[in-house]
Write a protein that holds these residues in place. Structure first.
Motif, PDB file in Angstrom:
ATOM      1  N   TYR A  12      -9.922  -2.289 -12.685  1.00  0.00           N
ATOM      2  CA  TYR A  12      -9.610  -3.125 -11.520  1.00  0.00           C
ATOM      3  C   TYR A  12      -9.594  -2.416 -10.292  1.00  0.00           C
ATOM      4  CZ  TYR A  12      -6.768  -6.436  -8.603  1.00  0.00           C
ATOM      5  OH  TYR A  12      -6.290  -7.035  -7.766  1.00  0.00           O
ATOM      6  N   ILE A  13      -8.580  -1.109 -10.467  1.00  0.00           N
ATOM      7  CA  ILE A  13      -8.449  -0.335  -9.053  1.00  0.00           C
ATOM      8  C   ILE A  13      -8.912   0.939  -9.464  1.00  0.00           C
ATOM      9  CG2 ILE A  13      -6.657   0.526  -7.732  1.00  0.00           C
ATOM     10  CD1 ILE A  13      -4.892  -1.791  -8.019  1.00  0.00           C
ATOM     11  N   TYR A  14      -9.747   1.528  -8.524  1.00  0.00           N
ATOM     12  CA  TYR A  14     -10.250   2.972  -8.661  1.00  0.00           C
ATOM     13  C   TYR A  14     -10.011   3.287  -6.926  1.00  0.00           C
ATOM     14  CZ  TYR A  14     -12.836   6.851  -9.776  1.00  0.00           C
ATOM     15  OH  TYR A  14     -13.196   8.409 -10.032  1.00  0.00           O
ATOM     16  N   GLU A  15      -9.033   4.348  -6.743  1.00  0.00           N
ATOM     17  CA  GLU A  15      -8.678   4.861  -5.415  1.00  0.00           C
ATOM     18  C   GLU A  15      -8.947   6.158  -5.326  1.00  0.00           C
ATOM     19  OE1 GLU A  15      -5.304   1.699  -4.212  1.00  0.00           O
ATOM     20  OE2 GLU A  15      -4.615   3.883  -4.881  1.00  0.00           O
ATOM     21  N   GLU A  16      -9.355   6.394  -4.361  1.00  0.00           N
ATOM     22  CA  GLU A  16      -9.706   7.986  -3.966  1.00  0.00           C
ATOM     23  C   GLU A  16      -8.310   8.548  -3.844  1.00  0.00           C
ATOM     24  OE1 GLU A  16     -11.989  10.878  -0.653  1.00  0.00           O
ATOM     25  OE2 GLU A  16     -11.533   8.960   0.038  1.00  0.00           O
ATOM     26  N   GLY A  17      -8.168   9.773  -4.425  1.00  0.00           N
ATOM     27  CA  GLY A  17      -6.899  10.639  -4.278  1.00  0.00           C
ATOM     28  C   GLY A  17      -7.166  11.594  -5.163  1.00  0.00           C
TER      29      GLY A  17
ATOM     30  N   PHE B  92      -9.538   4.089 -24.320  1.00  0.00           N
ATOM     31  CA  PHE B  92      -8.299   3.944 -23.865  1.00  0.00           C
ATOM     32  C   PHE B  92      -8.115   2.538 -23.060  1.00  0.00           C
ATOM     33  CE2 PHE B  92      -9.323   8.464 -23.503  1.00  0.00           C
ATOM     34  CZ  PHE B  92      -7.982   9.151 -23.635  1.00  0.00           C
ATOM     35  N   VAL B  93      -7.060   2.132 -23.388  1.00  0.00           N
ATOM     36  CA  VAL B  93      -6.620   0.618 -22.682  1.00  0.00           C
ATOM     37  C   VAL B  93      -5.224   0.622 -22.428  1.00  0.00           C
ATOM     38  CG1 VAL B  93      -6.558  -1.645 -23.580  1.00  0.00           C
ATOM     39  CG2 VAL B  93      -8.406  -0.226 -24.486  1.00  0.00           C
ATOM     40  N   GLY B  94      -4.876  -0.074 -21.542  1.00  0.00           N
ATOM     41  CA  GLY B  94      -3.681  -0.339 -20.952  1.00  0.00           C
ATOM     42  C   GLY B  94      -3.541  -0.781 -19.329  1.00  0.00           C
ATOM     43  N   GLY B  95      -2.350  -0.535 -18.912  1.00  0.00           N
ATOM     44  CA  GLY B  95      -2.189  -1.177 -17.363  1.00  0.00           C
ATOM     45  C   GLY B  95      -2.511  -0.028 -16.484  1.00  0.00           C
ATOM     46  N   ILE B  96      -2.717   0.961 -16.786  1.00  0.00           N
ATOM     47  CA  ILE B  96      -2.980   2.370 -15.848  1.00  0.00           C
ATOM     48  C   ILE B  96      -4.405   2.225 -15.099  1.00  0.00           C
ATOM     49  CG2 ILE B  96      -2.740   4.783 -15.487  1.00  0.00           C
ATOM     50  CD1 ILE B  96      -0.827   4.789 -17.992  1.00  0.00           C
ATOM     51  N   ASN B  97      -4.251   2.084 -13.853  1.00  0.00           N
ATOM     52  CA  ASN B  97      -5.549   2.250 -13.231  1.00  0.00           C
ATOM     53  C   ASN B  97      -5.671   3.507 -12.715  1.00  0.00           C
ATOM     54  OD1 ASN B  97      -6.677  -0.839 -12.304  1.00  0.00           O
ATOM     55  ND2 ASN B  97      -4.169  -0.899 -11.996  1.00  0.00           N
ATOM     56  N   VAL B  98      -6.882   3.838 -11.931  1.00  0.00           N
ATOM     57  CA  VAL B  98      -7.309   5.091 -11.439  1.00  0.00           C
ATOM     58  C   VAL B  98      -6.575   5.145 -10.161  1.00  0.00           C
ATOM     59  CG1 VAL B  98      -9.217   6.867 -10.842  1.00  0.00           C
ATOM     60  CG2 VAL B  98      -9.375   5.272 -12.794  1.00  0.00           C
ATOM     61  N   SER B  99      -5.452   5.561 -10.119  1.00  0.00           N
ATOM     62  CA  SER B  99      -4.718   5.853  -8.775  1.00  0.00           C
ATOM     63  C   SER B  99      -3.566   6.803  -8.604  1.00  0.00           C
ATOM     64  CB  SER B  99      -4.210   4.339  -8.204  1.00  0.00           C
ATOM     65  OG  SER B  99      -3.313   4.467  -7.188  1.00  0.00           O
ATOM     66  N   ASP B 100      -3.195   7.542  -7.713  1.00  0.00           N
ATOM     67  CA  ASP B 100      -2.197   8.399  -7.439  1.00  0.00           C
ATOM     68  C   ASP B 100      -0.905   7.880  -7.718  1.00  0.00           C
ATOM     69  OD1 ASP B 100      -4.248  10.394  -7.272  1.00  0.00           O
ATOM     70  OD2 ASP B 100      -3.605  10.928  -5.381  1.00  0.00           O
ATOM     71  N   ARG B 101      -0.668   6.474  -7.622  1.00  0.00           N
ATOM     72  CA  ARG B 101       0.435   5.925  -7.618  1.00  0.00           C
ATOM     73  C   ARG B 101       0.923   5.862  -9.036  1.00  0.00           C
ATOM     74  NH1 ARG B 101      -1.188  -0.419  -6.360  1.00  0.00           N
ATOM     75  NH2 ARG B 101      -2.660   1.016  -5.120  1.00  0.00           N
ATOM     76  N   TYR B 102       0.178   6.310 -10.053  1.00  0.00           N
ATOM     77  CA  TYR B 102       0.588   6.211 -11.372  1.00  0.00           C
ATOM     78  C   TYR B 102       1.081   7.247 -12.128  1.00  0.00           C
ATOM     79  CZ  TYR B 102      -1.623   1.436 -11.538  1.00  0.00           C
ATOM     80  OH  TYR B 102      -1.975   0.240 -11.278  1.00  0.00           O
ATOM     81  N   ILE B 103       0.804   8.292 -11.267  1.00  0.00           N
ATOM     82  CA  ILE B 103       1.455   9.817 -11.918  1.00  0.00           C
ATOM     83  C   ILE B 103       2.848  10.153 -10.968  1.00  0.00           C
ATOM     84  CG2 ILE B 103      -0.625  10.638 -12.501  1.00  0.00           C
ATOM     85  CD1 ILE B 103      -1.003  12.137  -9.901  1.00  0.00           C
TER      86      ILE B 103
END
Length: 488
Positions: free
Chosen positions: A158-163, A240-251
């Motif tokens: 859903y979300i893929y952000e540069e970072g 891999f399945v779950g709520g985690i998008n590709v974004s720095d906010r998740y780390i």
């Protein structure tokens, strides 16, 4: 001014309300004729009447039923037909699996039987599942598996952000393409709207890239339907399945102001079949370059095996029924001891709210964990408006204070786990493309329950006395935002 125009202007000053009344009446009659859910119908009428002009625009862009939804329905029929045809030869094995689940899970096996009978998914055993808490746990695992990919990498986010995370993943994908690995990437156009320069970079290098339902002015009316799934598949036997998008906010590396709590799972085994099917169907629905779902993509006898039974609940705007919601309802109705729910947004349907209240009143320990502060003002206050009836019936509500609770998980009786992208809200049940892994694994459930207990330590437990003492302003704001709940 030309004297001939004066009578026209005088007429418009006196009778301007007439065409507006006709427009409003026509729209309201159209909404009523569509025979929608009564609550949703009333919500749209209130928006149109009490937000003149703005309400009309909002309805025009996001409220009307478009032919796109009919396309979704056709896609859904094709998926169910494909599932039915593809799994015909496996029926004896699947029926045996269901018999085993009936003995081991008891009434909770009805969840798997429902998904099987509706041709949504299949109960596949002997998978290995690993629980991944937060992005700082998931991303190293994901990057490691991508590094070792030999044939293909399929990503749907859903979300893929540069970072930091997004850039590292891009470099890995470019490296794998250079090694001859096939890379396909689907991103939601709304959630990943800023991914422009990176898209060109990946496409030039050979990554097959698709924007799901591109949002243009001509198609802005369809922008309400979003692909909220987060799926990664490597070589057909790992996902891999779950709520985690590709974004720095998740780390949580101390660079972000807010601690982000989320959950995902890594799955190895035959159940990855089901995700490959779904990705393949979504890819072709999105007009991706055609490829055959050959044996290279479907690993029927994976080497890694474990003790987990895994299936998937899926739904989209074209689903004949809200399958993700119905799957959750079945699990709640068959719970005997406990229900633990984590959700960032709690805008439940009447069915879900009633089921939770009845379960708690029946003596089942029902616990709901959600963020004390949200990333959406309206949804946040709308969510709070649904808590009072639950608190009165004995549901324990915890408001996570350490940061933002973004995990979408349910654990029932310490036996059955839901981990995926599905929020407990109307949007997830009826509007978005969603997925939840349904896992029968006592160890995974034990880990999930332990994490729930840890999260409770970082949360405020509220009761009915606390809730009714909140200010009139807060409670009034909740009630106002709740009026928009059917539209959220």
């Amino acid at each position: 001014m030309n004297g001939s125009l004066l009578p026209v202007l005088e007429f418009l000053r006196e009778w301007y309300w007439l065409p507006l009344a006709l427009i409003y009446s026509g729209i309201i009659i159209t909404i009523l004729a569509e025979n929608r859910n009564p609550t949703k119908t009333l919500a749209w009428i209130l928006v149109i009447v009490f937000l003149p002009g703005v309400g009309l625009l909002f309805y025009f862009f996001f409220g009307r039923r478009f032919k796109k939804k009919r396309i979704f329905r056709e896609k859904n029929k094709d998926e169910h037909r494909f599932f039915y045809d593809r799994w015909q030869k496996h029926r004896p094995m699947l029926e045996k699996n269901l018999e085993i689940l009936d003995k081991e899970l008891g009434d909770l096996s009805a969840v798997y039987r429902f998904l099987y009978n509706e041709n949504i998914s299949a109960p596949l055993m002997n998978n290995y599942v690993k629980l991944l808490i937060n992005g700082e746990t998931k991303f190293p695992e994901l990057f490691s598996e991508i590094e070792n990919a030999k044939h293909h990498i399929h990503l749907e986010y859903y979300i893929y952000e540069e970072g930091e995370v997004g850039s590292k993943l891009i470099q890995l994908l470019l490296k794998k393409v250079a090694e001859g690995v096939k890379v396909r990437l689907i991103v939601d156009d709304f959630g990943s709207s800023k991914l422009k320069r990176e898209r060109v970079l990946m496409q030039d290098a050979g990554v097959e890239f698709i924007r799901f339902l591109p949002v243009r002015f001509a198609s802005i009316s369809d922008s309400n339907y979003r692909n909220h799934r987060k799926i990664a598949i490597i070589d057909g036997d790992m996902a891999f399945v779950g709520g985690i998008n590709v974004s720095d906010r998740y780390i949580n590396n101390r660079k972000n102001k807010i601690h982000w709590r989320d959950t995902a799972v890594k799955i190895e085994g035959q159940s990855v079949f089901l995700l490959q099917f779904q990705f393949w169907l979504t890819w072709h629905f999105s007009n991706g370059h055609v490829y055959e779902l050959s044996e290279d993509y479907l690993v029927e006898n994976p080497q890694n095996t474990g003790n987990s039974t895994v299936s998937f609940a899926l739904s989209d705007p074209g689903s004949p029924a809200p399958y993700t919601m119905e799957t959750i309802l079945i699990a709640i109705s068959h719970a005997k001891e406990s229900i633990q729910i984590c959700t960032p947004y709690f805008v439940p349907t009447d069915q879900i709210s009633t089921a939770l209240q009845v379960a708690a009143a029946s003596g089942i320990k029902v616990e709901l964990l959600m963020p004390r502060r949200s990333d959406s003002f309206i949804v946040h206050h709308a969510s709070f408006s649904f808590l009072k009836p639950l608190l009165k019936r004995g549901v324990k509500v915890y408001l996570y204070e350490k940061g933002f609770m973004h995990a979408k998980t349910i654990c029932v009786d310490g036996k059955l786990a839901f981990i995926g992208t599905v929020n407990i809200d109307i949007r997830s049940f009826y509007i978005n493309f969603e997925i939840a892994s349904i896992i029968y694994d006592l160890n995974i459930c034990k880990e999930l329950s332990h994490q729930f207990e840890d999260d409770k330590k970082e949360s405020l437990l509220v009761d009915i006395k606390y809730w009714t003492k909140r200010s009139v302003w807060e409670r009034g704001l909740d009630s106002i935002c709740r009026l928009l709940a059917p539209l959220l």
